[in-house]
Scaffold this motif. Structure first.
Motif: not given
Length: 213
Positions: A85-88, A99-108
């Motif tokens: 949702a864009g909250v970092h 923090f917002d440079s890393y992907p979401n979910g399992l990709a992190a």
């Protein structure tokens, strides 16, 4: 790895919510039918028969595991949907990498842009510190709590005004935490499954958060 996670979550929650059994097993389970979490519409639900022998020590251990997994799952669920949702967090996870440079979910966790090994070492070290020195139970040197999963650990623990509630309110809040933890275990499992389904083209438009990216 994913199979182990799923098995751990299911084992941790299996002894928690349950329909009353009949015949021989019901006699052994009578002592658990009024336990916290045994509520409508299921009652006491133990489909795998993990406490069919009526062993109170085993039930206490499984309840402890369920509460702990539920707390972790609630944090995991929020940690999955909030970044989407864009909250970092502000600032950098590591120097030059916000923090917002890393992907979401399992990709992190794994992949080309995953959190580096040094970052994971810090996370593991922090969790280990919490386990050893903060969130302890009586089996690990803390003072005995009021109930299973009470990690306040006496006057130095985190309380948030728990002693201001009466017994009925405390019971209600413990039940809310238990049920929210159960829902979160199913929730984070569902998010993980849908994320993997996306990889094979089965994209689902989920409520509130939409398609996982």
């Amino acid at each position: 790895m994913m199979k182990l996670v799923v098995a751990a979550l299911l084992a941790g929650s299996a002894a928690a919510f349950a329909p009353a059994r009949v015949g021989k097993a019901s006699t052994a389970l009578n002592s658990f039918e009024d336990e916290l979490g045994a509520q409508p519409p299921l009652g006491f639900f133990d489909p795998l028969g993990l406490v069919a022998d009526g062993n109170e020590q085993k039930f206490a251990r499984l309840r402890f595991v369920e509460i702990k997994h539920g707390r972790i799952a609630m944090l995991a669920f929020l940690g999955n949907i909030l970044p989407r949702a864009g909250v970092h967090f502000g600032g950098d996870l590591s120097y030059g990498h916000p923090f917002d440079s890393y992907p979401n979910g399992l990709a992190a966790i794994y992949g080309e842009n995953a959190i580096p090994q040094a970052g994971w070492l810090q996370i593991v070290a922090f969790i280990g510190w919490l386990e050893l020195f903060v969130m302890k139970d009586s089996a690990n040197g803390a003072e005995p709590g009021e109930f299973i999963g009470d990690f306040r650990n006496g006057p130095t623990g985190i309380d948030f005004g728990w002693d201001m509630f009466n017994d009925e309110q405390k019971y209600q809040k413990r039940a809310i935490e238990l049920n929210n933890g159960r829902a979160a275990m199913m929730g984070i499992l569902g998010l993980t499954v849908h994320e993997k389904l996306n990889e094979i083209g089965m994209v689902a438009d989920l409520p509130i958060i939409g398609a996982l990216k």
